[in-house]
Design a protein around this motif. Structure first.
Motif, PDB file in Angstrom:
ATOM      1  N   ASP A   1      27.504  33.884  -8.153  1.00 11.07           N
ATOM      2  CA  ASP A   1      28.280  32.642  -8.617  1.00 11.07           C
ATOM      3  C   ASP A   1      28.902  31.745  -7.461  1.00 11.07           C
ATOM      4  OD1 ASP A   1      28.595  33.199 -11.507  1.00 11.07           O
ATOM      5  OD2 ASP A   1      29.038  35.774 -10.785  1.00 11.07           O
ATOM      6  N   LYS A   2      28.952  32.280  -6.294  1.00 11.43           N
ATOM      7  CA  LYS A   2      29.600  31.563  -5.881  1.00 11.43           C
ATOM      8  C   LYS A   2      29.060  31.906  -3.944  1.00 11.43           C
ATOM      9  CE  LYS A   2      34.271  30.459  -7.120  1.00 11.43           C
ATOM     10  NZ  LYS A   2      35.745  31.016  -6.894  1.00 11.43           N
ATOM     11  N   ILE A   3      29.170  31.134  -3.013  1.00 13.05           N
ATOM     12  CA  ILE A   3      28.126  31.107  -1.588  1.00 13.05           C
ATOM     13  C   ILE A   3      29.132  30.818  -0.490  1.00 13.05           C
ATOM     14  CG2 ILE A   3      26.947  30.667  -0.234  1.00 13.05           C
ATOM     15  CD1 ILE A   3      24.220  30.155  -2.169  1.00 13.05           C
ATOM     16  N   TYR A   4      29.281  31.938   0.065  1.00 14.11           N
ATOM     17  CA  TYR A   4      30.713  31.461   1.481  1.00 14.11           C
ATOM     18  C   TYR A   4      29.950  31.915   2.283  1.00 14.11           C
ATOM     19  CZ  TYR A   4      34.471  31.749  -2.019  1.00 14.11           C
ATOM     20  OH  TYR A   4      35.685  32.475  -2.669  1.00 14.11           O
ATOM     21  N   THR A   5      30.651  30.778   3.776  1.00 17.79           N
ATOM     22  CA  THR A   5      29.426  30.947   4.815  1.00 17.79           C
ATOM     23  C   THR A   5      30.965  30.422   5.320  1.00 17.79           C
ATOM     24  OG1 THR A   5      29.548  28.664   5.433  1.00 17.79           O
ATOM     25  CG2 THR A   5      27.158  29.856   3.921  1.00 17.79           C
TER      26      THR A   5
ATOM     27  N   SER B   1      29.835  28.084  10.790  1.00 18.05           N
ATOM     28  CA  SER B   1      29.116  28.223  12.002  1.00 18.05           C
ATOM     29  C   SER B   1      27.805  27.586  12.035  1.00 18.05           C
ATOM     30  CB  SER B   1      29.106  29.179  13.000  1.00 18.05           C
ATOM     31  OG  SER B   1      30.141  29.959  13.700  1.00 18.05           O
ATOM     32  N   SER B   2      27.254  26.590  12.434  1.00 19.28           N
ATOM     33  CA  SER B   2      25.317  26.483  11.945  1.00 19.28           C
ATOM     34  C   SER B   2      24.671  27.176  11.474  1.00 19.28           C
ATOM     35  CB  SER B   2      24.951  25.496  12.989  1.00 19.28           C
ATOM     36  OG  SER B   2      24.925  25.554  13.810  1.00 19.28           O
ATOM     37  N   ARG B   3      25.137  28.555  12.426  1.00 20.84           N
ATOM     38  CA  ARG B   3      23.630  29.427  11.658  1.00 20.84           C
ATOM     39  C   ARG B   3      23.681  30.212  10.748  1.00 20.84           C
ATOM     40  NH1 ARG B   3      27.028  30.692  16.275  1.00 20.84           N
ATOM     41  NH2 ARG B   3      28.108  32.195  15.829  1.00 20.84           N
ATOM     42  N   THR B   4      25.247  30.089   9.945  1.00 16.35           N
ATOM     43  CA  THR B   4      25.376  31.034   8.813  1.00 16.35           C
ATOM     44  C   THR B   4      24.879  30.057   8.086  1.00 16.35           C
ATOM     45  OG1 THR B   4      27.943  30.410   8.746  1.00 16.35           O
ATOM     46  CG2 THR B   4      26.864  32.643   9.362  1.00 16.35           C
ATOM     47  N   LYS B   5      25.263  28.843   8.083  1.00 16.65           N
ATOM     48  CA  LYS B   5      25.667  27.727   6.700  1.00 16.65           C
ATOM     49  C   LYS B   5      23.513  27.330   6.192  1.00 16.65           C
ATOM     50  CE  LYS B   5      28.225  24.821   9.192  1.00 16.65           C
ATOM     51  NZ  LYS B   5      28.914  23.086   8.938  1.00 16.65           N
ATOM     52  N   ASP B   6      22.788  26.949   8.168  1.00 22.41           N
ATOM     53  CA  ASP B   6      21.732  27.244   7.955  1.00 22.41           C
ATOM     54  C   ASP B   6      21.019  27.653   7.297  1.00 22.41           C
ATOM     55  OD1 ASP B   6      21.963  24.494   9.013  1.00 22.41           O
ATOM     56  OD2 ASP B   6      20.869  25.108  11.001  1.00 22.41           O
TER      57      ASP B   6
ATOM     58  N   SER C   1      21.491  25.586  -6.731  1.00 25.42           N
ATOM     59  CA  SER C   1      22.845  24.463  -7.223  1.00 25.42           C
ATOM     60  C   SER C   1      24.390  24.662  -6.946  1.00 25.42           C
ATOM     61  CB  SER C   1      22.773  23.523  -8.384  1.00 25.42           C
ATOM     62  OG  SER C   1      21.851  22.977  -8.782  1.00 25.42           O
ATOM     63  N   ILE C   2      24.762  25.220  -6.147  1.00 23.58           N
ATOM     64  CA  ILE C   2      25.838  26.329  -5.499  1.00 23.58           C
ATOM     65  C   ILE C   2      27.008  25.599  -4.587  1.00 23.58           C
ATOM     66  CG2 ILE C   2      27.108  28.625  -5.199  1.00 23.58           C
ATOM     67  CD1 ILE C   2      24.962  29.885  -6.912  1.00 23.58           C
ATOM     68  N   GLU C   3      27.369  24.821  -4.756  1.00 22.69           N
ATOM     69  CA  GLU C   3      27.835  24.735  -3.149  1.00 22.69           C
ATOM     70  C   GLU C   3      28.116  25.585  -2.691  1.00 22.69           C
ATOM     71  OE1 GLU C   3      31.863  21.306  -1.740  1.00 22.69           O
ATOM     72  OE2 GLU C   3      30.712  21.712  -4.033  1.00 22.69           O
ATOM     73  N   ILE C   4      28.523  25.806  -1.189  1.00 26.39           N
ATOM     74  CA  ILE C   4      28.362  26.328  -0.122  1.00 26.39           C
ATOM     75  C   ILE C   4      30.109  26.310  -0.003  1.00 26.39           C
ATOM     76  CG2 ILE C   4      28.232  26.797   2.482  1.00 26.39           C
ATOM     77  CD1 ILE C   4      25.653  25.982   2.417  1.00 26.39           C
ATOM     78  N   ILE C   5      30.872  27.026   0.350  1.00 26.41           N
ATOM     79  CA  ILE C   5      32.254  27.019   0.406  1.00 26.41           C
ATOM     80  C   ILE C   5      32.565  27.818   2.009  1.00 26.41           C
ATOM     81  CG2 ILE C   5      34.299  27.705   0.075  1.00 26.41           C
ATOM     82  CD1 ILE C   5      33.827  28.071  -2.517  1.00 26.41           C
ATOM     83  N   GLU C   6      32.649  26.762   2.818  1.00 21.97           N
ATOM     84  CA  GLU C   6      33.233  27.718   4.356  1.00 21.97           C
ATOM     85  C   GLU C   6      34.565  28.304   4.454  1.00 21.97           C
ATOM     86  OE1 GLU C   6      31.960  24.366   7.146  1.00 21.97           O
ATOM     87  OE2 GLU C   6      30.426  23.506   6.027  1.00 21.97           O
ATOM     88  N   LYS C   7      34.526  29.173   5.137  1.00 18.30           N
ATOM     89  CA  LYS C   7      35.355  29.503   5.494  1.00 18.30           C
ATOM     90  C   LYS C   7      35.591  30.231   7.488  1.00 18.30           C
ATOM     91  CE  LYS C   7      37.618  30.397   1.650  1.00 18.30           C
ATOM     92  NZ  LYS C   7      39.377  29.683   1.293  1.00 18.30           N
TER      93      LYS C   7
ATOM     94  N   ILE D   1      28.500  36.304   0.941  1.00 16.67           N
ATOM     95  CA  ILE D   1      28.502  35.215   2.306  1.00 16.67           C
ATOM     96  C   ILE D   1      27.846  35.656   3.048  1.00 16.67           C
ATOM     97  CG2 ILE D   1      30.868  36.339   3.742  1.00 16.67           C
ATOM     98  CD1 ILE D   1      32.296  37.765   1.675  1.00 16.67           C
ATOM     99  N   CYS D   2      27.288  34.661   3.619  1.00 17.28           N
ATOM    100  CA  CYS D   2      26.483  34.721   4.935  1.00 17.28           C
ATOM    101  C   CYS D   2      27.399  34.322   5.859  1.00 17.28           C
ATOM    102  CB  CYS D   2      25.453  33.042   4.611  1.00 17.28           C
ATOM    103  SG  CYS D   2      24.623  33.531   6.458  1.00 17.28           S
TER     104      CYS D   2
END
Length: 212
Positions: free
Chosen positions: A61-65, A68-73, A83-89, A159-160
């Motif tokens: 349902d949701k993706i959190y990172t 840091s670029s290494r988690t987003k990448d 088609s799930i927008e990444i939420i940065e924390k 959560i990545c």
């Protein structure tokens, strides 16, 4: 008629898919990279393709990172595929190693022998110069995790993040303490799955790298 007074307790169920970022250049060189950035290595890029393929059929349902670029990448392809927008924390980042960012433990031992000894003796309470202690990072991560869980009832959350962050999450949910932090092995690219229901946590997959 007398009896025990009862009340309706909130019922919630959250599934957490915890992914450690793919292998980085600093990981390969055993260099500490907490809050500094480190690029994904060539081997790590291959891991990303395998992580994406493994998780593409999971209900998420949701993706959190972290920021840091290494988690987003690591989960960028997956987020685009689903088609799930990444939420940065920011609060889910790895421990800050402060002045020791980018160094190896051997370099710290050689250049800062007193600090290295303090590190061994103080353990969880040792605070890296201009950085954090493990307890600091544990508290930071737990506050953010509580917010994520409370806002995502009956959802599956990916959560990545980082090895230390994932260990903090597991030991918090299992024991409400940081003291089991080092009892969990978390490899690069691994997937750990937890189901949290009414404050009770079950591990359904632990440090899974079979797909890599």
């Amino acid at each position: 008629m007398t009896g025990v007074q009862t009340c309706a307790l909130p019922i919630y169920m959250v599934k957490l898919i915890l992914v450690r970022h793919a292998l980085t250049v600093d990981n390969q060189k055993s260099r500490l990279s907490g809050h500094i950035d480190s690029s994904i290595s060539e081997e790590g890029k291959e891991q990303i393709d395998k992580i994406t393929n493994y998780l593409k059929d999971f209900d998420i349902d949701k993706i959190y990172t972290t920021t840091s670029s290494r988690t987003k990448d690591t989960v960028k392809k997956l987020s685009e595929l689903k088609s799930i927008e990444i939420i940065e924390k920011e609060s889910l980042k790895e421990i800050s190693f402060g002045d020791f960012e980018g160094l190896t433990f051997d370099e710290i031992k050689d250049k800062y022998p007193k600090e290295f000894q303090d590190m061994i003796e103080k353990g969880y309470e040792y605070k890296y110069p201009n950085g954090e202690s493990l307890i600091d990072s544990y508290n930071r991560v737990c506050i953010e995790l509580d917010n994520i869980i409370s806002n995502n009832d009956d959802r599956t959350i990916l959560i990545c993040s980082h090895g230390g962050t994932i260990r903090n999450i597991i030991t918090y949910l299992i024991s409400n303490s940081y003291k089991y932090h080092w009892n969990f092995k978390i490899d690069n690219g691994s997937v750990t799955i937890l189901e949290v229901q009414d404050g009770f946590t079950v591990i359904t997959a632990m440090n899974n790298t079979s797909f890599i």
